[in-house]
Design a protein around this motif. Structure first.
Motif, PDB file in Angstrom:
ATOM      1  N   ILE A 127       0.824  -1.204   0.000  1.00  0.00           N
ATOM      2  CA  ILE A 127       0.000   0.000   0.000  1.00  0.00           C
ATOM      3  C   ILE A 127       0.866   1.265   0.000  1.00  0.00           C
ATOM      4  CG2 ILE A 127      -0.271   0.120   2.522  1.00  0.00           C
ATOM      5  CD1 ILE A 127      -3.247   0.899   1.898  1.00  0.00           C
ATOM      6  N   ALA A 128       2.006   1.223   0.686  1.00  0.00           N
ATOM      7  CA  ALA A 128       2.911   2.372   0.709  1.00  0.00           C
ATOM      8  C   ALA A 128       3.560   2.567  -0.651  1.00  0.00           C
ATOM      9  CB  ALA A 128       3.970   2.182   1.784  1.00  0.00           C
ATOM     10  N   CYS A 130       2.343   1.630  -3.515  1.00  0.00           N
ATOM     11  CA  CYS A 130       1.303   2.104  -4.435  1.00  0.00           C
ATOM     12  C   CYS A 130       1.068   3.606  -4.259  1.00  0.00           C
ATOM     13  CB  CYS A 130       0.007   1.325  -4.225  1.00  0.00           C
ATOM     14  SG  CYS A 130       0.075  -0.368  -4.864  1.00  0.00           S
ATOM     15  N   ASN A 131       1.053   4.054  -3.026  1.00  0.00           N
ATOM     16  CA  ASN A 131       0.897   5.486  -2.762  1.00  0.00           C
ATOM     17  C   ASN A 131       2.058   6.286  -3.356  1.00  0.00           C
ATOM     18  OD1 ASN A 131      -1.520   5.177  -1.369  1.00  0.00           O
ATOM     19  ND2 ASN A 131      -0.520   5.014   0.628  1.00  0.00           N
ATOM     20  N   ARG A 132       3.258   5.751  -3.247  1.00  0.00           N
ATOM     21  CA  ARG A 132       4.441   6.458  -3.754  1.00  0.00           C
ATOM     22  C   ARG A 132       4.356   6.641  -5.273  1.00  0.00           C
ATOM     23  NH1 ARG A 132       9.534   7.414  -2.076  1.00  0.00           N
ATOM     24  NH2 ARG A 132       9.217   6.196  -0.171  1.00  0.00           N
ATOM     25  N   GLY A 134       1.548   6.394  -7.149  1.00  0.00           N
ATOM     26  CA  GLY A 134       0.231   6.797  -7.627  1.00  0.00           C
ATOM     27  C   GLY A 134      -0.571   5.660  -8.225  1.00  0.00           C
ATOM     28  N   HIS A 140      -7.709  -3.819  -0.837  1.00  0.00           N
ATOM     29  CA  HIS A 140      -6.471  -4.425  -0.353  1.00  0.00           C
ATOM     30  C   HIS A 140      -6.790  -5.706   0.405  1.00  0.00           C
ATOM     31  CE1 HIS A 140      -2.420  -4.864   0.814  1.00  0.00           C
ATOM     32  NE2 HIS A 140      -2.450  -4.228   1.984  1.00  0.00           N
TER      33      HIS A 140
END
Length: 386
Positions: A127-128, A130-132, A134, A140
């Motif tokens: 998840i981290a 993916c956030n980085r 975009g 999830h």
């Protein structure tokens, strides 16, 4: 990796992390080896033949996997998809280990390869990461959602992955029959999901390739429990093109319904809902000479009596609140019931389950001994009314 090796991104949801744990959902997303774009997707729930583990994490309940294929049903399909492919996962060591346990149980000769790990390459949780970059990640801890996100992440960090030494998976012959049958979470969200759950249990009753194709089409049409005119036209056209005779078709329908009945009996119980759906499928297939099984008479508890011995299994979630076993045992003792640790033939009068479709060891014992099974929600309502 070889120039010809495709990439297959895998993700497994499991009952836990140990050798005795099982896979409850798997996704395999195939990527083109040059563009790293998705060219094929496969996902299914799997009946672990035990409790489903941390439902609060993966969201998979016993009732969801009640009629899902077991791992041996899909082993041949997975072997075909994995053979000569380089496997990718976010935490490759975990997913490959759980797959290794499953294939070893079946006595399969295989090598999963060293694979590629996006966790190792990115250094971040999925998840981290993916956030980085975009990358959208909705759902999830759903196998397909996580595999799609991992595939997108792999494209973003492909240069780092391409520097990793790896080798493709290899599989020997698998004696288990090839079945394309799946049970996807999306189907379970439909009102007609019960039809799909029963259909998903059955194995194709033929090795003839044209009949396998016909039955595969029939599976998709039966997903919604209806065969409309357009679908009938499609079926008739396919039957004509493949040269399937009326006799072959009727025999296939009979064998197919018989396999569905056998599948519904897998857990030793035919519920009234299952009986109704089996009858409905028989009508859709125009099968008249296969007897429909009677619904199983299950023991029932209409009231709770003081001194009744009650066993609890699973962790229930009601209205978003987790109900612990210790809380339930305290409430049981408060109203004069006797909590017990195990379901035995002589020392347990009632099993209270987080999910009455549970196939935990306690639930299997309850079915074998004729011990009534009640849901946690029903139990709480009953003790509040006493």
């Amino acid at each position: 990796m070889t120039a010809l090796s495709p990439f297959v991104v895998i993700d497994c949801e499991t009952t836990g992390f140990g050798k005795q744990d099982r896979i409850v959902e798997i996704a395999a997303v195939t990527l083109d080896r040059q563009s790293w774009e998705i060219v094929d997707e496969y996902d299914t729930l799997i009946n672990p033949e035990r409790d489903t583990g941390p439902t609060h994490v993966h969201g998979i309940t016993a009732s969801m996997v009640e009629a899902a294929p077991v791992f041996s049903d899909i082993a041949s399909v997975l072997a075909q998809k994995f053979h000569d492919a380089v496997l990718i996962a976010h935490n490759f060591s975990f997913d490959s280990r759980m797959l290794r346990y499953e294939f070893e149980r079946l006595g399969v000769k295989f090598h999963l390869g060293s694979g590629l790990c996006t966790l190792r390459a990115s250094g971040e949780k999925l998840i981290a990461a993916c956030n980085r970059y975009g990358i959208p990640l909705s759902g999830h801890h759903r196998a397909l959602a996580d595999a799609r996100a991992t595939a997108a992440l792999a494209r973003e960090i492909r240069e780092a992955l391409e520097e990793t030494n790896c080798d493709p998976a290899r599989f020997g012959d698998i004696v288990h029959p090839l079945s394309m049958r799946t049970l996807r979470r999306e189907i379970l969200n439909n009102e007609t999901g019960a039809v799909a759950r029963i259909v998903s249990l059955a194995r194709y009753p033929s090795t003839d390739e044209k009949l396998l194709q016909y039955l595969n089409i029939l599976d998709w049409i039966l997903d919604d429990g209806v065969i409309d005119e357009e679908e009938r036209t499609t079926i008739e056209s396919f039957v004509a093109d493949m040269g399937i005779s009326a006799e072959q078709r009727a025999q296939a329908h009979n064998s197919y319904l018989s396999s569905i009945i056998a599948a519904a009996k897998r857990d030793g119980v035919i519920t009234e809902a299952e009986q109704k759906l089996i009858r409905h499928i028989a009508d859709l297939l125009n099968v008249r000479d296969i007897p429909i099984p009677e619904a199983t008479c299950l023991p029932d508890v209409s009231n709770l009596q003081e001194g009744m011995r009650v066993c609890f299994t699973g962790t229930a979630v009601i209205n978003g609140e987790q109900i612990s076993r210790s809380f339930l045992e305290e409430r049981a003792a408060f109203v004069g019931l006797q909590p017990v640790r195990a379901v035995t033939k002589k020392n347990c009068d009632l099993l209270v389950a987080a999910d009455t479709s549970s196939r935990s060891g306690k639930a299997r014992n309850a079915i074998n001994y004729g011990t009534p099974i009640m849901s946690v929600e029903e139990f709480l309502k009953m003790i509040q009314s006493n």
